[in-house]
Design a protein around this motif. Structure first.
Motif, PDB file in Angstrom:
ATOM      1  N   TRP A   1      -6.545  66.172  96.881  1.00  0.00           N
ATOM      2  CA  TRP A   1      -6.002  66.325  98.237  1.00  0.00           C
ATOM      3  C   TRP A   1      -4.940  65.272  98.543  1.00  0.00           C
ATOM      4  O   TRP A   1      -3.963  65.558  99.247  1.00  0.00           O
ATOM      5  CB  TRP A   1      -7.139  66.259  99.267  1.00  0.00           C
ATOM      6  N   MET A   2      -5.106  64.070  98.014  1.00  0.00           N
ATOM      7  CA  MET A   2      -4.071  63.039  98.190  1.00  0.00           C
ATOM      8  C   MET A   2      -2.793  63.440  97.464  1.00  0.00           C
ATOM      9  O   MET A   2      -1.684  63.208  97.956  1.00  0.00           O
ATOM     10  CB  MET A   2      -4.573  61.691  97.667  1.00  0.00           C
ATOM     11  N   ALA A   3      -2.938  64.078  96.290  1.00  0.00           N
ATOM     12  CA  ALA A   3      -1.763  64.543  95.539  1.00  0.00           C
ATOM     13  C   ALA A   3      -1.041  65.647  96.301  1.00  0.00           C
ATOM     14  O   ALA A   3       0.199  65.674  96.354  1.00  0.00           O
ATOM     15  CB  ALA A   3      -2.198  65.060  94.165  1.00  0.00           C
ATOM     16  N   ILE A   4      -1.817  66.545  96.906  1.00  0.00           N
ATOM     17  CA  ILE A   4      -1.198  67.619  97.714  1.00  0.00           C
ATOM     18  C   ILE A   4      -0.475  67.024  98.914  1.00  0.00           C
ATOM     19  O   ILE A   4       0.664  67.415  99.234  1.00  0.00           O
ATOM     20  CB  ILE A   4      -2.287  68.629  98.166  1.00  0.00           C
ATOM     21  N   ALA A   5      -1.137  66.057  99.589  1.00  0.00           N
ATOM     22  CA  ALA A   5      -0.499  65.397 100.735  1.00  0.00           C
ATOM     23  C   ALA A   5       0.774  64.685 100.297  1.00  0.00           C
ATOM     24  O   ALA A   5       1.811  64.739 100.986  1.00  0.00           O
ATOM     25  CB  ALA A   5      -1.476  64.395 101.357  1.00  0.00           C
ATOM     26  N   GLY A   6       0.697  64.030  99.112  1.00  0.00           N
ATOM     27  CA  GLY A   6       1.879  63.339  98.585  1.00  0.00           C
ATOM     28  C   GLY A   6       3.024  64.295  98.325  1.00  0.00           C
ATOM     29  O   GLY A   6       4.188  63.982  98.617  1.00  0.00           O
ATOM     30  N   ALA A   7       2.710  65.474  97.792  1.00  0.00           N
ATOM     31  CA  ALA A   7       3.744  66.469  97.497  1.00  0.00           C
ATOM     32  C   ALA A   7       4.416  66.955  98.781  1.00  0.00           C
ATOM     33  O   ALA A   7       5.654  67.097  98.846  1.00  0.00           O
ATOM     34  CB  ALA A   7       3.128  67.647  96.744  1.00  0.00           C
ATOM     35  N   ILE A   8       3.614  67.199  99.825  1.00  0.00           N
ATOM     36  CA  ILE A   8       4.166  67.681 101.106  1.00  0.00           C
ATOM     37  C   ILE A   8       5.066  66.613 101.731  1.00  0.00           C
ATOM     38  O   ILE A   8       6.187  66.894 102.172  1.00  0.00           O
ATOM     39  CB  ILE A   8       3.012  68.068 102.067  1.00  0.00           C
ATOM     40  N   ILE A   9       4.555  65.371 101.763  1.00  0.00           N
ATOM     41  CA  ILE A   9       5.338  64.276 102.362  1.00  0.00           C
ATOM     42  C   ILE A   9       6.581  63.988 101.525  1.00  0.00           C
ATOM     43  O   ILE A   9       7.649  63.656 102.059  1.00  0.00           O
ATOM     44  CB  ILE A   9       4.453  63.014 102.506  1.00  0.00           C
ATOM     45  N   PHE A  10       6.451  64.148 100.190  1.00  0.00           N
ATOM     46  CA  PHE A  10       7.601  63.962  99.294  1.00  0.00           C
ATOM     47  C   PHE A  10       8.762  64.881  99.704  1.00  0.00           C
ATOM     48  O   PHE A  10       9.911  64.448  99.866  1.00  0.00           O
ATOM     49  CB  PHE A  10       7.149  64.267  97.861  1.00  0.00           C
TER      50      PHE A  10
ATOM     51  N   LEU B   1      16.210  61.402  96.726  1.00  0.00           N
ATOM     52  CA  LEU B   1      15.112  61.734  95.822  1.00  0.00           C
ATOM     53  C   LEU B   1      14.327  60.476  95.436  1.00  0.00           C
ATOM     54  O   LEU B   1      13.097  60.474  95.398  1.00  0.00           O
ATOM     55  CB  LEU B   1      15.663  62.422  94.572  1.00  0.00           C
ATOM     56  N   LEU B   2      15.049  59.376  95.177  1.00  0.00           N
ATOM     57  CA  LEU B   2      14.394  58.115  94.830  1.00  0.00           C
ATOM     58  C   LEU B   2      13.480  57.631  95.949  1.00  0.00           C
ATOM     59  O   LEU B   2      12.353  57.198  95.716  1.00  0.00           O
ATOM     60  CB  LEU B   2      15.430  57.040  94.516  1.00  0.00           C
ATOM     61  N   GLN B   3      13.984  57.713  97.176  1.00  0.00           N
ATOM     62  CA  GLN B   3      13.195  57.233  98.312  1.00  0.00           C
ATOM     63  C   GLN B   3      11.948  58.094  98.536  1.00  0.00           C
ATOM     64  O   GLN B   3      10.877  57.576  98.851  1.00  0.00           O
ATOM     65  CB  GLN B   3      14.061  57.203  99.579  1.00  0.00           C
ATOM     66  N   SER B   4      12.106  59.390  98.362  1.00  0.00           N
ATOM     67  CA  SER B   4      10.938  60.273  98.529  1.00  0.00           C
ATOM     68  C   SER B   4       9.945  60.059  97.381  1.00  0.00           C
ATOM     69  O   SER B   4       8.729  60.144  97.580  1.00  0.00           O
ATOM     70  CB  SER B   4      11.375  61.741  98.598  1.00  0.00           C
ATOM     71  N   LEU B   5      10.452  59.762  96.179  1.00  0.00           N
ATOM     72  CA  LEU B   5       9.566  59.434  95.059  1.00  0.00           C
ATOM     73  C   LEU B   5       8.792  58.150  95.339  1.00  0.00           C
ATOM     74  O   LEU B   5       7.623  58.022  94.971  1.00  0.00           O
ATOM     75  CB  LEU B   5      10.379  59.271  93.765  1.00  0.00           C
ATOM     76  N   THR B   6       9.449  57.203  95.994  1.00  0.00           N
ATOM     77  CA  THR B   6       8.799  55.939  96.354  1.00  0.00           C
ATOM     78  C   THR B   6       7.564  56.200  97.189  1.00  0.00           C
ATOM     79  O   THR B   6       6.482  55.640  96.944  1.00  0.00           O
ATOM     80  CB  THR B   6       9.775  55.039  97.141  1.00  0.00           C
ATOM     81  N   LEU B   7       7.716  57.083  98.185  1.00  0.00           N
ATOM     82  CA  LEU B   7       6.587  57.383  99.060  1.00  0.00           C
ATOM     83  C   LEU B   7       5.502  58.156  98.310  1.00  0.00           C
ATOM     84  O   LEU B   7       4.306  57.880  98.456  1.00  0.00           O
ATOM     85  CB  LEU B   7       7.057  58.188 100.275  1.00  0.00           C
ATOM     86  N   ALA B   8       5.912  59.118  97.497  1.00  0.00           N
ATOM     87  CA  ALA B   8       4.934  59.902  96.730  1.00  0.00           C
ATOM     88  C   ALA B   8       4.112  58.996  95.812  1.00  0.00           C
ATOM     89  O   ALA B   8       2.895  59.154  95.677  1.00  0.00           O
ATOM     90  CB  ALA B   8       5.655  60.970  95.918  1.00  0.00           C
ATOM     91  N   MET B   9       4.789  58.027  95.182  1.00  0.00           N
ATOM     92  CA  MET B   9       4.098  57.083  94.307  1.00  0.00           C
ATOM     93  C   MET B   9       3.112  56.220  95.094  1.00  0.00           C
ATOM     94  O   MET B   9       2.027  55.886  94.601  1.00  0.00           O
ATOM     95  CB  MET B   9       5.111  56.181  93.596  1.00  0.00           C
ATOM     96  N   SER B  10       3.469  55.870  96.321  1.00  0.00           N
ATOM     97  CA  SER B  10       2.593  55.016  97.128  1.00  0.00           C
ATOM     98  C   SER B  10       1.346  55.754  97.602  1.00  0.00           C
ATOM     99  O   SER B  10       0.320  55.141  97.886  1.00  0.00           O
ATOM    100  CB  SER B  10       3.360  54.474  98.341  1.00  0.00           C
ATOM    101  N   ILE B  11       1.438  57.099  97.676  1.00  0.00           N
ATOM    102  CA  ILE B  11       0.312  57.894  98.178  1.00  0.00           C
ATOM    103  C   ILE B  11      -0.732  58.147  97.092  1.00  0.00           C
ATOM    104  O   ILE B  11      -1.928  58.159  97.353  1.00  0.00           O
ATOM    105  CB  ILE B  11       0.820  59.235  98.767  1.00  0.00           C
ATOM    106  N   LEU B  12      -0.286  58.336  95.844  1.00  0.00           N
ATOM    107  CA  LEU B  12      -1.213  58.720  94.771  1.00  0.00           C
ATOM    108  C   LEU B  12      -2.211  57.594  94.440  1.00  0.00           C
ATOM    109  O   LEU B  12      -1.806  56.522  93.993  1.00  0.00           O
ATOM    110  CB  LEU B  12      -0.443  59.068  93.500  1.00  0.00           C
ATOM    111  N   PRO B  13      -3.525  57.820  94.649  1.00  0.00           N
ATOM    112  CA  PRO B  13      -4.528  56.797  94.296  1.00  0.00           C
ATOM    113  C   PRO B  13      -5.019  56.995  92.866  1.00  0.00           C
ATOM    114  O   PRO B  13      -6.194  57.248  92.617  1.00  0.00           O
ATOM    115  CB  PRO B  13      -5.639  57.064  95.314  1.00  0.00           C
TER     116      PRO B  13
END
Length: 829
Positions: free
Chosen positions: A220-229, A247-259
């Motif tokens: 679910w965190m990965a799904i949330a990360g994908a949506i926010i990405f 794209l880099l900035q959105s990747l930054t956030l996606a990386m921060s979300i994935l536990p």
């Protein structure tokens, strides 16, 4: 009776080596899992790895070669950490697998020895007896009333009798009765089981509730990360019209979300927990058992060999015709010697049970003319009936016959011809001996003359000869063990085949609670479905138990929402061991069928190890919970610090880039998997009630603490952000101050979350060298980044002056230290 009565010498060492070179080892070799390549492929498929590869590709495309190289190095470093963790887990599990491997008995160099099943070779003479597992295919050369359960191959649950007419035995089957010696003809993949076992490759092991919780949370965190990405990419592109930078900035956030640290931590904790248990002498056959150990609410234990020493000595004798109890070490008359003799003949020719060993020893000491080499076992009735008894029929070359039986005195009373006075005398003797803590066996003899023996031993005409009484002293440490269980909120119940008086006597000697609350197997089976749950919870000692009754106890306890641990060693313990949440087999005296049915094995047959196991289970669960709460707490400020400035359009919207996030990930991974995995058990762990098996790391109460901690750290990072902006600091200084707050908060969060009850001053005294190593490495790396100019520039930082650095460290400290006040409140309650 010596093994060489069968005139089998077996292979010598040279023949064993020659056979092994020709036919290989007795192992099943199918698809290799978790190879180096498998692990690399799994790492490559991880969402975090994919994000890093995409980010490094964008850096190279954008011409930022330095950042691209850093990301590649980061990928290699993360992969090496994963490989190292996997290697530790794999090595631990391989050692466990080696220790839990079945053993077997063979005849080599005319001597009976015990070896690991994988060391068995073609041509070996395998000795199998009731309760043992057959570990290769072979042909019977000698057997006595030998039957095998072949359900693993045929699906048929009834035992099949084997003899010269049907002499073939197969790997994976289990001996139901009797004894046999077989010459091994096929091993490993060439066995019947090996050939059909190829289909077992694709069977996946079921996930435990905790594994499912972890997987679902990460998913679910990965799904949330994908949506926010996607959302952040759109916002960034809308504002900057620069596709790669967005794209880099959105990747930054996606990386921060994935536990991604959570599943790694879970696997590491469970595998290394099992390895630590192994070092304590506890073999965990499946790592999933580790997560159940801390939840145990009831321990059902056998008496003989678990509570007692299992060092049987023949202590007293009662001969019916003399109507007197005598000590076994006194000078015995002919009738008393005759009783010992018949008790020995009723035992296995090759004794392995401690009582039978004691009878053979007593026979050897008391009987001048040893007739054992002259007689051959021609028929055997295995232990059976309720209560149980067993009968052996021996014949010599002259045609002389001995038919002897032993078992529960009640069983022999039922099949013997006795008058009321004799029955009263026997019961008086039983009561006297049992009240003194002796284990008693009745002995009988039959004069059946024919060769067509009845199907059931109970149909033979018997004469009741007397009673043999054994003393098995309680283990010296058993009282401390029981007290430890009681303190931990765990009920202890004795389930034994012995009688109530003997068991109660031993129970009182060791301070066993509620020793007066007993029930027999027959009484238990007669209870109604309504009475059963209450009676099982109230009863502490279950006597004269048989397999169906044991299984009924376990199922009734489970129906009462108890988490049941069950110890056992015999064939009849198999169903109950399998049905319990934690089946515990004895490593020394346990049969192979008990070891196969159990989920863990006590190598030294020492119940105190179960106290260690429960403590380890609780410690692992608590430490894993700390690690996961730490991960959630530190991820929240990273996510919000990246997202809020961008979403609210603050002056420096992209405060962090992928290189900052990956640096934080490199710090967080070892912190959760190494520091918390090495944490010692907290002082109050074994005085707490068992945790419910349904407990989850992700319930609202647990999550709320982590979320609040994360929000406080976020307040710290965003307040220093606003402080820097208010003082007209540039973006580099602002970024450096925010990063310093986050790192400081991370270090102090690590220290504070080592206990959610005891203060940081207490936990600093805990013995865990990893804390100092990891914290020092973290501080050293941050120091290099902040004060070595090339690194400072690479991370787009700027060296802070003393007030700026002190402000950042102070805010980071304050943003987590407040939780110490919460802990003071907990301790005050």
């Amino acid at each position: 009776m010596p093994i060489n009565q069968f005139n089998i010498k077996g292979l010598n060492s040279e023949q064993v080596n020659s056979s092994r070179e020709k036919f290989g080892r007795n192992t099943l070799n199918y698809k290799k899992e978790n190879t180096f390549l498998d692990v690399l492929l799994r790492i490559a498929k991880e969402p975090m790895t994919i994000l890093l590869l995409v980010a490094s590709a964008i850096y190279f495309i954008s011409g930022e070669t330095g950042n691209g190289i850093f990301m590649v190095v980061a990928i290699l470093f993360i992969a090496s950490i994963s490989l190292y963790q996997n290697s530790r887990s794999k090595n631990a599990l391989e050692k466990l697998k080696d220790l839990s491997q079945p053993h077997c008995k063979v005849i080599r160099n005319a001597t009976r020895i015990e070896i690991k099943s994988e060391e068995l070779v073609v041509g070996d003479f395998l000795l199998v007896e009731e309760g043992s597992s057959i570990t290769a295919d072979g042909t019977i050369v000698q057997s006595n009333d030998f039957s095998v359960n072949e359900s693993i191959l045929t699906g048929e649950s009834l035992a099949v009798f084997k003899n010269q007419e049907d002499p073939f035995i197969y790997s994976g089957t289990i001996v139901a009765s009797g004894l046999a010696i077989a010459e091994i003809t096929t091993i490993g993949n060439e066995t019947k089981l090996g050939k059909i076992g190829k289909s077992l490759e694709n069977i996946n092991e079921e996930k435990t509730p905790l594994e499912i919780q972890v997987s679902n949370f990460v998913k679910w965190m990965a799904i949330a990360g994908a949506i926010i990405f996607v959302l952040v990419w759109i916002i960034n592109y809308w504002q900057s019209h620069h596709i790669l930078n967005s794209l880099l900035q959105s990747l930054t956030l996606a990386m921060s979300i994935l536990p991604e640290e959570i599943p790694v931590a879970f696997t590491t904790f469970m595998a290394l927990g099992a390895w630590r248990l192994m070092k304590l002498g506890i073999v965990v056959k499946q790592t999933k058992t580790v997560e159940t150990l801390g939840s145990a609410t009831v321990i059902c234990t056998d008496k003989t060999g678990t509570i007692t020493e299992n060092k049987m000595s023949l202590a007293k004798l009662f001969v019916l015709k003399n109507n007197a109890v005598v000590r076994a070490e006194e000078e015995l008359n002919d009738s008393e010697k005759e009783l010992i003799s018949y008790a020995m003949w009723a035992s296995e020719p090759i004794p392995f049970d401690p009582m039978e060993v004691a009878l053979h020893q007593a026979y050897q000491n008391q009987i001048k003319n040893d007739d054992r080499p002259n007689f051959k076992l021609v028929h055997e009735y295995p232990l059976g009936g309720k209560p149980p008894m067993m009968t052996h029929i021996f014949l010599d070359k002259k045609g002389n016959k001995i038919i002897a039986a032993k078992g529960a005195p009640e069983a022999l009373i039922r099949v013997a011809t006795l008058n009321k006075n004799e029955i009263q005398q026997i019961h008086s003797a039983i009561e006297l001996l049992a009240s003194e803590g002796y284990r008693v066996l009745g002995v009988g003899v039959s004069n059946f003359a024919g060769d067509e023996y009845p199907t059931q031993q109970q149909d033979l005409p018997f004469e009741f000869k007397g009673i043999v009484a054994f003393y098995d002293p309680p283990k010296k440490n058993i009282q401390r063990v029981l007290e430890a269980f009681y303190t931990a909120g765990i009920q202890v119940k004795i389930i034994t085949g012995d009688n109530a008086a003997t068991t109660a006597s031993i129970a009182k000697q060791i301070g066993f609670k509620n020793a007066d609350k007993t029930i027999s197997g027959d009484e238990l089976m007669a209870l109604s479905e309504k009475e059963l749950p209450t009676r099982v919870m109230e009863t502490a000692i279950f006597t004269r138990m048989f397999p169906e009754a044991k299984l009924k106890i376990i199922n009734a306890l489970k129906a009462n929402n108890q988490i049941v641990a069950m110890t056992g060693d015999g064939v009849n313990d198999g169903p109950a061991l399998k049905a319990s949440h934690i089946g515990i087999a004895m490593g020394k005296k346990g049969t192979e069928i008990a070891k196969q049915a159990a989920s863990l094995i006590l190598l030294d047959d020492d119940l105190s190890k179960m106290v260690d196991a429960v403590a380890m289970g609780r410690k692992i669960y608590t430490n894993l919970k700390k690690a996961i709460q730490y991960i959630i707490s530190i991820h929240i400020p990273i996510i919000l610090t990246v997202f809020i400035p961008l979403a609210l359009g603050w002056i420096y919207p992209n405060i962090f880039s992928p290189i900052h996030i990956i640096f934080l990930e490199l710090i967080m991974g070892p912190t959760c998997s190494i520091i918390y995995e090495n944490e010692p058990m907290e002082p109050n762990t074994m005085s707490q009630k068992p945790k419910p098996l349904s407990a989850t790391f992700f319930n609202f109460r647990e999550l709320s603490i982590s979320i609040i901690q994360g929000l406080f750290i976020t307040m710290g990072t965003l307040s220093v952000y606003q402080f820097a902006v208010a003082n007209n600091y540039n973006e580099a200084i602002t970024r450096t101050m925010v990063f310093t707050v986050l790192i400081t908060a991370n270090i102090f969060l690590t220290l504070i979350n080592r206990s959610f009850y005891y203060s940081i001053l207490t936990t600093l005294k805990y013995k865990n060298d990893m804390v100092l190593y990891i914290v020092c490495i973290t501080i050293a790396l941050v120091g290099l980044i902040l004060f070595v100019n090339p690194l400072t520039a690479f991370f787009e930082f700027e060296t802070l002056n003393s007030p700026q650095l002190l402000t950042s460290i102070s805010i980071g400290f304050v943003s987590v230290i407040w939780f110490e006040i919460v802990k003071i409140g907990k301790r005050a309650k």
